[in-house]
Design a protein around this motif. Structure first.
Motif, mmCIF file in Angstrom:
data_model
loop_
_atom_site.group_PDB
_atom_site.id
_atom_site.type_symbol
_atom_site.label_atom_id
_atom_site.label_comp_id
_atom_site.label_asym_id
_atom_site.label_seq_id
_atom_site.Cartn_x
_atom_site.Cartn_y
_atom_site.Cartn_z
ATOM 1 N N VAL A 486 63.604 -60.726 14.914
ATOM 2 C CA VAL A 486 64.308 -59.457 14.714
ATOM 3 C C VAL A 486 63.347 -58.282 14.814
ATOM 4 O O VAL A 486 63.661 -57.251 15.435
ATOM 5 C CB VAL A 486 65.041 -59.463 13.361
ATOM 6 C CG1 VAL A 486 65.551 -58.060 13.013
ATOM 7 C CG2 VAL A 486 66.190 -60.450 13.385
ATOM 8 N N TRP A 489 62.725 -57.670 18.448
ATOM 9 C CA TRP A 489 63.864 -57.046 19.124
ATOM 10 C C TRP A 489 63.995 -55.571 18.753
ATOM 11 O O TRP A 489 64.311 -54.736 19.623
ATOM 12 C CB TRP A 489 65.155 -57.780 18.739
ATOM 13 C CG TRP A 489 65.196 -59.210 19.200
ATOM 14 C CD1 TRP A 489 64.484 -59.769 20.231
ATOM 15 C CD2 TRP A 489 65.968 -60.273 18.619
ATOM 16 N NE1 TRP A 489 64.767 -61.115 20.339
ATOM 17 C CE2 TRP A 489 65.674 -61.454 19.375
ATOM 18 C CE3 TRP A 489 66.864 -60.364 17.566
ATOM 19 C CZ2 TRP A 489 66.275 -62.681 19.083
ATOM 20 C CZ3 TRP A 489 67.458 -61.575 17.280
ATOM 21 C CH2 TRP A 489 67.173 -62.722 18.021
ATOM 22 N N LEU A 490 63.774 -55.258 17.492
ATOM 23 C CA LEU A 490 63.879 -53.860 17.075
ATOM 24 C C LEU A 490 62.831 -52.999 17.776
ATOM 25 O O LEU A 490 63.123 -51.881 18.236
ATOM 26 C CB LEU A 490 63.715 -53.748 15.562
ATOM 27 C CG LEU A 490 64.918 -54.150 14.705
ATOM 28 C CD1 LEU A 490 64.510 -54.303 13.243
ATOM 29 C CD2 LEU A 490 66.044 -53.125 14.838
ATOM 30 N N GLU A 502 72.800 -55.251 21.338
ATOM 31 C CA GLU A 502 71.527 -55.421 20.634
ATOM 32 C C GLU A 502 71.742 -55.508 19.119
ATOM 33 O O GLU A 502 71.113 -56.324 18.431
ATOM 34 C CB GLU A 502 70.595 -54.253 20.957
ATOM 35 C CG GLU A 502 70.092 -54.245 22.393
ATOM 36 C CD GLU A 502 69.355 -52.964 22.748
ATOM 37 O OE1 GLU A 502 68.429 -53.018 23.576
ATOM 38 O OE2 GLU A 502 69.708 -51.895 22.180
ATOM 39 N N SER A 503 72.652 -54.678 18.625
ATOM 40 C CA SER A 503 72.937 -54.680 17.192
ATOM 41 C C SER A 503 73.535 -56.011 16.764
ATOM 42 O O SER A 503 73.150 -56.592 15.733
ATOM 43 C CB SER A 503 73.895 -53.533 16.848
ATOM 44 O OG SER A 503 73.327 -52.275 17.178
ATOM 45 N N ILE A 506 71.052 -58.927 16.489
ATOM 46 C CA ILE A 506 70.274 -58.907 15.253
ATOM 47 C C ILE A 506 71.116 -59.385 14.076
ATOM 48 O O ILE A 506 70.681 -60.198 13.251
ATOM 49 C CB ILE A 506 69.709 -57.495 15.011
ATOM 50 C CG1 ILE A 506 68.622 -57.192 16.053
ATOM 51 C CG2 ILE A 506 69.171 -57.345 13.590
ATOM 52 C CD1 ILE A 506 68.142 -55.756 16.035
#
Length: 715
Positions: A486, A489-490, A502-503, A506
């Motif tokens: 995570v 990815w952020l 994308e949200s 996660i």
């Protein structure tokens, strides 16, 4: 926010606030001068008083010293009643001499907003930090310590003796507000201390609360705050009060939304600073009142009332109308009003005429005028009944005839070790019965039946509060490998406002169920994806510039066939272009249409004072209109999440409504806990999370839309 220091405790502030000796710098014979007014209020002070002013050898019959150096001892507390330009030199001298504490009246410091005046106050803070000298002020009105009979102020404080029972300690930021509360002493309210922090260059309201939590004679604390630079220190003080069994009742002013910052998500607009304060207060067991007018009634009752022996409450009155009002208020606040047991019922029926009511609430009627003992007999029977933990008397008129009843019920309550209150229904708010009730050590005074029952709810909840519940309730979190993914990815996201896909990626990694979807770049691809998903489907435009897609018109629901998908794709492209030249459409998302269910919103946001907050509410497009939300500090465990659901006004909808499916509360609470852990685990990277709607139906719970806003990563 990490506090810069721990709170000052009672021992740290004892010499300042409980002085054995006091020096007044700037003492004066001139009537109205701050030094003269302060000295005039020390007539009952049992300690040593020194007047300091080089212009006088004597003031009246009292010797006046030329300087602090010339005093026969180092005083515990020095009151500096001189102009601002002389203050700092005297503070430096106090630090050098080893004075216990300094009280500064002078104003015109940081409160002006002027940089040079802020710097002047900062220098006082630096003196305190390096020397250990405790400073109250500047811009302080002073204080009253009735336990030590020290009234150190240029303002007039009510005269009162040393409290003979646990009394109220007042801690505010505003001197005028503390003095305003303290004037209730004229009506018989017992105060141990009336304190205010002023500009708080050193000692602030959190320190005053911590001091009162350990101060003699203080049984409960009334606190008024406008805002806190270091709220964690206030929570530390609140926890100390709670651990010492002293109720802390807080009235937070400045609760409007004018200062709120614009937010990208619904969450940001719904979880304002006031909600964060209330969540933090609840976490440490503080009692919150919204109105200043309620503060003293609540804290006075909390100080007087013992631990509840039973949840039931009985109401007795000479007015049937007041009895009806009591029943309504009890229902509104969730207070149980059971019927009397056989023994109490026997007494009631023997003393109450048939045109009254020998029930709960109890109407003894005006017949008490001819049988004065009947009300006391009925109240005593109710207090003896094990079903009742409190008895409330409603006094419809303010008249002397009621005074003996107040004293009788107060004595009966003491004997039974139960709570009692008198509601002065009469609008003669200070009429006969008011002062007598305040002076009665076992009876609280209220001027509203509804406020009385609201306070009973707080009283019961405060005693039932479990300070270990949060520690035992472990948040549902992710393993280290997932957290590493995570974080990657952020950091890899191209925009601070993450796309829906994308949200969801996660959120899914943290165990939040999300709807499956496909990103397409053409109408043909949209049709192909819709066929794979199975009709009906939903199309959504994906753009970092349109966080609220529904409002922008780029969401099309319930598309049943290929032609509907093509039309929707064209319409989304058109509306994205119409939204502005800056809008970038990165594609169109195709999702299966989730069957209708109860729509909730679960979100989080980073608060600059309290850290991450978790928000739960009724969701969908009306989320901000309905504003049925609950806020807590993140992270939370499933039990706390379930409690948040219970506190929603519409929580009964979760249990099915008019044939709708019952929501799996356990699964829902687990999802809320996981979102809270996500916000807490990445508090350094995540500014806001918005899962809206989270659709809850018989088929399960699934997030159909989501938004994560990253903290800005640029310079």
């Amino acid at each position: 926010m990490t506090p810069t220091r721990p709170v000052y405790r009672h021992a740290d502030l004892r010499r300042l606030l409980e002085p054995g000796s006091v020096a007044i710098v700037g003492a004066s014979p001139r009537a109205g001068a701050f030094g003269e007014r302060t000295f005039s209020q020390l007539t009952d002070f049992p300690g040593r008083i020194y007047l300091v002013n080089a212009r006088y050898e004597r003031i009246g019959q009292h010797l006046c010293h030329p300087s602090l150096d010339s005093l026969p001892e180092v005083p515990d507390c020095v009151v500096i009643a001189v102009s601002r330009d002389l203050v700092e030199s005297y503070v430096e001298e106090c630090a050098r001499l080893g004075v216990g504490g300094v009280l500064i009246f002078a104003s015109g410091y940081a409160e002006t907003g002027m940089p040079e005046r802020k710097a002047l106050q900062a220098r006082l803070s630096q003196i305190a930090a390096r020397s250990g000298l405790r400073i109250l002020g500047p811009n302080s009105m002073g204080f009253a310590n009735y336990s030590a009979q020290a009234l150190l102020s240029f303002a007039t404080y009510s005269k009162a003796g040393v409290p003979t029972r646990p009394a109220i300690g007042v801690a505010t930021q505003s001197g005028a507000m503390s003095n305003s509360l303290g004037q209730a002493a004229e009506l018989g309210v017992a105060f141990s201390h009336v304190l205010a922090s002023g500009n708080s260059c050193d000692v602030d309201v959190a320190d005053l609360v911590a001091y009162l939590a350990e101060a003699p004679h203080c049984g409960g604390i009334a606190c008024v705050i406008e805002g806190l630079a270091e709220p964690q220190r206030f929570l530390e003080a609140a926890a100390l009060a709670r651990s010492n069994g002293r109720p802390l009742v807080v009235c937070k002013t400045a609760t409007g939304t004018a200062g709120a910052q614009a937010a990208a998500s619904h969450t940001g607009s719904l979880a304002g600073s006031n909600e964060a304060y209330n969540a933090a207060f609840a976490r440490v067991g503080a009692i919150v009142v919204e109105r200043f007018e309620d503060l003293l009634e609540v804290v006075s009752f909390m100080v007087k009332a013992p631990t509840p022996k039973a949840a039931g409450v009985a109401m007795i009155s000479t007015s049937g109308g007041a009895a009806i009002m009591a029943a309504d208020s009890a229902q509104r606040h969730g207070i149980d009003m059971p019927q009397p047991g056989p023994q109490a019922h026997k007494v009631l029926t023997s003393r109450i005429p048939d045109f009254g009511s020998a029930r709960n609430p109890c109407d003894v009627t005006a017949q008490v005028m001819s049988d004065p003992e009947s009300l006391s007999a009925c109240a005593g029977a109710l207090l003896d009944d094990p079903a009742f933990g409190a008895v409330i008397m409603a006094q419809p008129q303010a008249y002397e005839f009621a005074v003996p009843r107040i004293r009788a019920i107060g004595e009966l309550a003491r004997q039974a070790d139960k709570a009692a209150a008198n509601v002065l229904v009469s609008q003669w708010l200070c009429g006969p019965g008011a002062k007598e009730t305040e002076q009665e050590p076992s009876m609280g005074l209220f001027r509203s039946i509804d406020r009385c029952f609201a306070t009973l709810r707080r009283w019961q909840d405060w005693h039932a509060w479990d300070h270990t519940a949060h520690e035992r309730d472990r948040p549902a979190t992710a393993d280290s490998a997932t957290r590493a993914d995570v974080r990657r990815w952020l950091l890899a996201a191209r925009e601070d406002v993450l796309t829906e896909r994308e949200s969801k990626q996660i959120l899914q990694a943290y165990g939040v169920p999300v709807v499956q979807e496909t990103l397409v770049d053409s109408a043909d691809a949209a049709v192909e994806a819709a066929r794979r998903a199975g009709y009906p489907v939903v199309l959504k435009g994906e753009s970092p510039d349109l966080p609220h897609k529904t409002e922008a018109g780029v969401v099309q629901l319930g598309l049943a066939d290929d032609s509907a998908v093509r039309r929707a794709h064209a319409l989304i492209s058109q509306r994205a272009r119409a939204a502005g030249a800056h809008v970038r459409l990165t594609g169109v998302i195709v999702q299966p249409m989730i069957p209708a269910g109860l729509e909730l919103m679960v979100g989080a946001r980073a608060d600059h004072q309290f850290g991450p907050l978790i928000v739960v509410g009724m969701g969908g497009t009306l989320v901000e209109l309905l504003r049925d939300t609950v806020v807590d500090l993140a992270p939370i465990g499933p039990t706390a999440a379930a409690d948040m659901l219970d506190r929603l006004r519409a929580s009964k909808l979760l249990d099915g409504f008019r044939g709708s499916a019952v929501v799996d509360r356990v699964a829902l609470a687990r999802i809320i806990s996981r979102v809270s852990s996500l916000a807490a685990d990445f508090a350094d990277l995540i500014a806001e999370i918005d899962v809206n709607p989270l659709i809850c139906s018989a088929r399960g719970i699934v997030a159909v839309d989501a938004l994560i806003v990253r903290r800005p990563t640029g310079p």
